[in-house]
Write a protein that holds these residues in place. Structure first.
Motif, PDB file in Angstrom:
ATOM      1  N   LEU A  22      25.400  42.342  32.701  1.00 30.01           N
ATOM      2  CA  LEU A  22      26.334  41.294  33.073  1.00 30.01           C
ATOM      3  C   LEU A  22      27.648  41.921  33.494  1.00 30.01           C
ATOM      4  CD1 LEU A  22      25.780  38.767  30.171  1.00 30.01           C
ATOM      5  CD2 LEU A  22      24.992  38.564  32.514  1.00 30.01           C
ATOM      6  N   SER A  23      28.257  41.389  34.521  1.00 29.22           N
ATOM      7  CA  SER A  23      29.548  41.908  34.954  1.00 29.22           C
ATOM      8  C   SER A  23      30.659  41.131  34.251  1.00 29.22           C
ATOM      9  CB  SER A  23      29.697  41.785  36.468  1.00 29.22           C
ATOM     10  OG  SER A  23      29.592  40.436  36.848  1.00 29.22           O
ATOM     11  N   ALA A  24      31.760  41.790  34.012  1.00 29.97           N
ATOM     12  CA  ALA A  24      32.897  41.152  33.355  1.00 29.97           C
ATOM     13  C   ALA A  24      33.554  40.175  34.326  1.00 29.97           C
ATOM     14  CB  ALA A  24      33.910  42.204  32.912  1.00 29.97           C
ATOM     15  N   PRO A  25      33.975  39.001  33.850  1.00 28.45           N
ATOM     16  CA  PRO A  25      34.619  38.045  34.749  1.00 28.45           C
ATOM     17  C   PRO A  25      35.958  38.587  35.253  1.00 28.45           C
ATOM     18  CG  PRO A  25      34.760  37.285  32.486  1.00 28.45           C
ATOM     19  CD  PRO A  25      33.873  38.496  32.488  1.00 28.45           C
ATOM     20  N   ALA A  26      36.257  38.314  36.509  1.00 26.56           N
ATOM     21  CA  ALA A  26      37.480  38.814  37.135  1.00 26.56           C
ATOM     22  C   ALA A  26      38.641  37.869  36.838  1.00 26.56           C
ATOM     23  CB  ALA A  26      37.293  38.933  38.638  1.00 26.56           C
ATOM     24  N   ARG A  37      44.490  34.077  35.576  1.00 30.42           N
ATOM     25  CA  ARG A  37      43.626  33.002  36.064  1.00 30.42           C
ATOM     26  C   ARG A  37      42.501  33.615  36.883  1.00 30.42           C
ATOM     27  NH1 ARG A  37      44.197  32.033  41.395  1.00 30.42           N
ATOM     28  NH2 ARG A  37      46.095  32.732  42.407  1.00 30.42           N
ATOM     29  N   ARG A  38      41.457  32.830  37.108  1.00 30.19           N
ATOM     30  CA  ARG A  38      40.340  33.279  37.920  1.00 30.19           C
ATOM     31  C   ARG A  38      40.736  33.224  39.393  1.00 30.19           C
ATOM     32  NH1 ARG A  38      35.181  33.027  35.680  1.00 30.19           N
ATOM     33  NH2 ARG A  38      34.721  34.284  37.498  1.00 30.19           N
ATOM     34  N   PRO A  39      40.240  34.148  40.227  1.00 24.63           N
ATOM     35  CA  PRO A  39      40.537  34.081  41.659  1.00 24.63           C
ATOM     36  C   PRO A  39      39.966  32.798  42.274  1.00 24.63           C
ATOM     37  CG  PRO A  39      39.556  36.192  41.093  1.00 24.63           C
ATOM     38  CD  PRO A  39      39.452  35.327  39.885  1.00 24.63           C
TER      39      PRO A  39
END
Length: 59
Positions: A22-26, A37-39
């Motif tokens: 799983l990739s870490a959330p950006a 905040r999320r992009p």
């Protein structure tokens, strides 16, 4: 039915599974409020999105 001739080594098995993680959330730091905040998402604290007021700011 096809049957493997040799046992798959742990090295080859792990190389195949290397992309399954799983990739870490950006998260980015908002330029105006400094909050994370999320992009491409609305800043919920200020209600701004791409320089426009979209929502009423939270108190």
């Amino acid at each position: 039915m096809a049957v493997p001739k040799r046992k798959t080594t742990p090295s080859k098995r792990n190389m195949r599974r290397a992309h399954d993680r799983l990739s870490a959330p950006a998260y980015i730091e908002d330029a105006d409020s400094g909050e994370l905040r999320r992009p491409h998402h609305i800043d919920l604290k200020s209600g701004m999105y791409r320089g426009r007021q979209v929502l009423e700011p939270k108190d």
